[in-house]
Design a protein around this motif. Structure first.
Motif: not given
Length: 146
Positions: A14-29
């Protein structure tokens, strides 16, 4: 992303998945990302050997006919992913399942499982361990070969 769900494996995935989800939210509309956390404790084939403390599963959506991306920190023997595949069936039948890992220990597989998305592939001896430290839990981000 409307037909894709992301599932982090408890506890360390979940540590890596949390980071991936946060990055997707930052770069995705995209306004909504279906993201869940899966505990596989009682789906493991080694749970009979010792008492395990369960983590929490948090999947509040169906995965029926969805593209599922399972996310974990280290892929080693493949047994964790096999357990995750078994556990996922309780939430529906996905159209497709892919695997994303931070570290792939490619020469130690016991089951025919491979990662579709890999941060780093490393070669290790079976006697070695890969330890991933996370700032959120361990106060540092580091991958160590022991």
């Amino acid at each position: 992303m409307e037909n894709t769900v992301l599932i982090g494996i408890q506890p360390r995935g979940i540590y890596v998945s949390d980071r991936i989800v946060n990055e997707l939210k930052n770069i995705n509309t995209i306004s909504k990302i279906n993201y869940g956390k899966l505990d596989i404790t009682f789906y493991r084939d080694d749970v009979r050997k010792e008492l395990k403390i369960a983590n929490q599963t948090d999947i509040v959506f169906s995965i029926e006919n969805k593209n599922v991306v399972i996310i974990d920190d280290v892929l080693w023997t493949g047994r964790t992913i096999r357990a995750a595949l078994d556990a996922l069936l309780d939430f529906g039948r996905p159209a497709k399942v892919e695997l994303c890992v931070l570290i792939d220990r490619r020469f130690s597989r016991e089951l025919p499982i491979h990662a579709d998305y890999v941060g780093r592939t490393i070669d290790t001896f079976p006697s070695q361990k890969v330890k991933v430290y996370w700032k959120e839990k361990d106060e540092r981000d580091e991958v160590v070969l022991i």
